[in-house]
Design a protein around this motif. Structure first.
Motif, mmCIF file in Angstrom:
data_model
loop_
_atom_site.group_PDB
_atom_site.id
_atom_site.type_symbol
_atom_site.label_atom_id
_atom_site.label_comp_id
_atom_site.label_asym_id
_atom_site.label_seq_id
_atom_site.Cartn_x
_atom_site.Cartn_y
_atom_site.Cartn_z
ATOM 1 N N ILE A 76 0.841 -1.204 0.000
ATOM 2 C CA ILE A 76 0.000 0.000 0.000
ATOM 3 C C ILE A 76 0.875 1.252 0.000
ATOM 4 O O ILE A 76 0.644 2.188 -0.766
ATOM 5 N N ASP A 112 2.653 1.570 -3.415
ATOM 6 C CA ASP A 112 1.704 1.987 -4.442
ATOM 7 C C ASP A 112 1.323 3.453 -4.275
ATOM 8 O O ASP A 112 1.154 4.180 -5.255
ATOM 9 N N TYR A 113 1.194 3.894 -3.024
ATOM 10 C CA TYR A 113 0.875 5.300 -2.750
ATOM 11 C C TYR A 113 1.993 6.209 -3.278
ATOM 12 O O TYR A 113 1.726 7.217 -3.951
ATOM 13 N N LEU A 140 -5.811 5.445 -1.926
ATOM 14 C CA LEU A 140 -4.791 4.918 -1.019
ATOM 15 C C LEU A 140 -4.645 5.787 0.225
ATOM 16 O O LEU A 140 -4.393 5.272 1.316
ATOM 17 N N LEU A 161 -7.449 4.767 2.462
ATOM 18 C CA LEU A 161 -7.141 3.464 3.050
ATOM 19 C C LEU A 161 -6.106 3.594 4.159
ATOM 20 O O LEU A 161 -6.265 3.023 5.246
ATOM 21 N N LYS A 162 -5.058 4.366 3.914
ATOM 22 C CA LYS A 162 -4.034 4.560 4.944
ATOM 23 C C LYS A 162 -4.611 5.243 6.175
ATOM 24 O O LYS A 162 -4.247 4.915 7.304
#
Length: 66
Positions: free
Chosen positions: A6, A9-10, A25, A28-29
């Motif tokens: 994650i 990808d961020y 993202l 999500l984080k």
């Protein structure tokens, strides 16, 4: 580990200026860092359950819209 993926990808989405991926993202984080536990201490299964909850919440809000 999912958390590393994650984060990577961020970073890649941020550098590529992919605003949609960055937004997703980042959300999500943020959800992973909520609560009493640190995001780094979460297990992969706990992260997956949080992701499933976010997906369900998004689907429910989408279906609710007139």
């Amino acid at each position: 580990m999912i958390l590393n993926r994650i984060n990577n990808d961020y970073k890649a989405a941020y550098k590529a200026k992919d605003t949609v991926k960055v937004s997703v993202l980042r959300t999500l984080k943020g959800e992973l860092s909520r609560g009493n536990e640190k995001a780094e201490s979460l297990s992969d299964s706990k992260i997956v359950s949080i992701i499933k909850g976010l997906i369900k919440s998004s689907k429910d809000s989408y279906e609710f819209r007139p």
